[in-house]
Design an enzyme around this catalytic site. Structure first.
Site, mmCIF file in Angstrom:
data_model
loop_
_atom_site.group_PDB
_atom_site.id
_atom_site.type_symbol
_atom_site.label_atom_id
_atom_site.label_comp_id
_atom_site.label_asym_id
_atom_site.label_seq_id
_atom_site.Cartn_x
_atom_site.Cartn_y
_atom_site.Cartn_z
ATOM 1 N N HIS A 178 -9.834 -12.357 -5.845
ATOM 2 C CA HIS A 178 -9.720 -10.951 -5.467
ATOM 3 C C HIS A 178 -8.798 -10.177 -6.405
ATOM 4 O O HIS A 178 -7.915 -10.738 -7.047
ATOM 5 C CB HIS A 178 -9.341 -10.784 -3.985
ATOM 6 C CG HIS A 178 -7.918 -11.051 -3.618
ATOM 7 N ND1 HIS A 178 -7.560 -11.965 -2.650
ATOM 8 C CD2 HIS A 178 -6.762 -10.496 -4.042
ATOM 9 C CE1 HIS A 178 -6.251 -11.955 -2.516
ATOM 10 N NE2 HIS A 178 -5.734 -11.067 -3.350
ATOM 11 N N ASP B 204 -2.600 -0.752 -3.785
ATOM 12 C CA ASP B 204 -2.893 -1.001 -2.370
ATOM 13 C C ASP B 204 -1.626 -0.940 -1.513
ATOM 14 O O ASP B 204 -0.500 -0.894 -2.031
ATOM 15 C CB ASP B 204 -3.607 -2.348 -2.197
ATOM 16 C CG ASP B 204 -2.928 -3.504 -2.944
ATOM 17 O OD1 ASP B 204 -1.793 -3.329 -3.438
ATOM 18 O OD2 ASP B 204 -3.531 -4.581 -3.032
HETATM 19 C C1 GLP Z 1 -2.209 -9.819 -2.826
HETATM 20 C C2 GLP Z 1 -2.208 -8.495 -3.575
HETATM 21 C C3 GLP Z 1 -2.865 -8.634 -4.933
HETATM 22 C C4 GLP Z 1 -2.253 -9.822 -5.671
HETATM 23 C C5 GLP Z 1 -2.505 -11.104 -4.902
HETATM 24 C C6 GLP Z 1 -1.938 -12.343 -5.602
HETATM 25 O O1 GLP Z 1 -3.425 -10.036 -2.209
HETATM 26 N N1 GLP Z 1 -2.875 -7.440 -2.838
HETATM 27 O O2 GLP Z 1 -2.697 -7.423 -5.659
HETATM 28 O O3 GLP Z 1 -2.813 -9.915 -6.952
HETATM 29 O O4 GLP Z 1 -1.895 -10.968 -3.627
HETATM 30 O O5 GLP Z 1 -0.566 -12.452 -5.354
HETATM 31 P P1 GLP Z 1 0.429 -13.243 -6.280
HETATM 32 O O6 GLP Z 1 0.598 -12.431 -7.522
HETATM 33 O O7 GLP Z 1 1.705 -13.312 -5.489
HETATM 34 O O8 GLP Z 1 -0.177 -14.563 -6.551
#
Ligand code: GLP
Length: 235
Positions: free
Chosen positions: A132, A64
């Protein structure tokens, strides 16, 4: 369902296990790696970039990107990947959705073509606190391929601290869809910390539902899940 989680002490140990999944895939002929951003994959990327694994004949395809941010913006996912991975361990080709392309149809359809031309052998994923994956927020149609996403207010708020002013925070992103992710031959999901415990439980033990985008991983036959003790605390 057939999903099993490997429970590790912390994200550093998780990074070592994540590294092994990449190394095995590469040694078994994987050519295309689906990559993710966020804090979660960083320990795995650190292990990989410090190793002698060679991706110079491989291709990477990222999940993304924010709409409106160019590759030089420090909060863009292009920039993140450059900093945490590609500057240290280059691929032959690296693709990230083009956040600077305001034409949604062109941006998303060209990315689907990239994925069709480069079928993903191993896709790494983080997990949002609300379940998500990529930017597929709860309620996303699981049949969508790459699409434009309106970010939820909570995601925008969570990102605001990284920008000078609130109005600089992107409100849209381009993201692979759940259907794009499920096309990957193998999937590795990592999740660390107590704030992920509810999402981990729903993903592994709950029903397959659009309310929990990660629950669709139950329909894939080759998923490795690495979580720490805190993220596993509600199982
Ligand atoms: C964002 C990204 C995701 C990621 C999520 C969690 O929304 N688009 O791909 O998994 O954040 O982030 P983190 O790994 O910093 O907890």
């Amino acid at each position: 369902n057939n999903m099993k989680a490997l429970i590790v002490k912390d994200k550093n140990e998780g990074g070592k296990e994540g590294y092994k999944v990449f190394a095995d895939a590469l040694n078994n002929g994987a050519k295309v790696f689906g990559l993710a951003t966020g804090s979660t994959p960083v320990t795995t990327y650190d292990e990989i970039t410090a190793s002698d694994l060679d991706f110079s004949k491989a291709t990477s395809v990222n999940l993304d990107e924010y709409v409106g941010l160019g590759p030089d913006h420090p909060q863009s996912y292009h920039y993140f990947m450059q900093e945490h991975f590609f500057s240290k361990k280059p691929f032959a080709h690296s693709y990230v959705p083009d956040g600077f392309n305001a034409n949604e149809k062109v941006a998303t359809e060209s990315y689907d073509k990239i994925i069709d031309d480069n079928p993903i052998d191993l896709q790494i994923l983080g997990l949002g606190q609300n379940g998500h994956i990529g930017f597929n927020e709860p309620g996303t149609d699981p049949k969508l391929l790459t699409h434009k996403v309106k970010l939820t207010q909570s995601t925008i708020d969570a990102n605001a601290r990284f920008f000078d002013k609130a109005s600089d925070v992107p409100t849209y992103a381009y993201s692979m869809g759940i259907a794009s992710i499920l096309k990957s031959k193998k999937i590795l999901l990592e999740a660390y910390g107590e704030e992920k415990a509810d999402a981990v439980k729903a993903m592994l033990e709950g029903p397959v539902t659009p309310d929990v985008p990660a629950s669709y991983l139950q329909e894939h036959d080759d998923v490795t899940i690495i979580i720490d003790e805190a993220a596993a605390s509600k199982l």
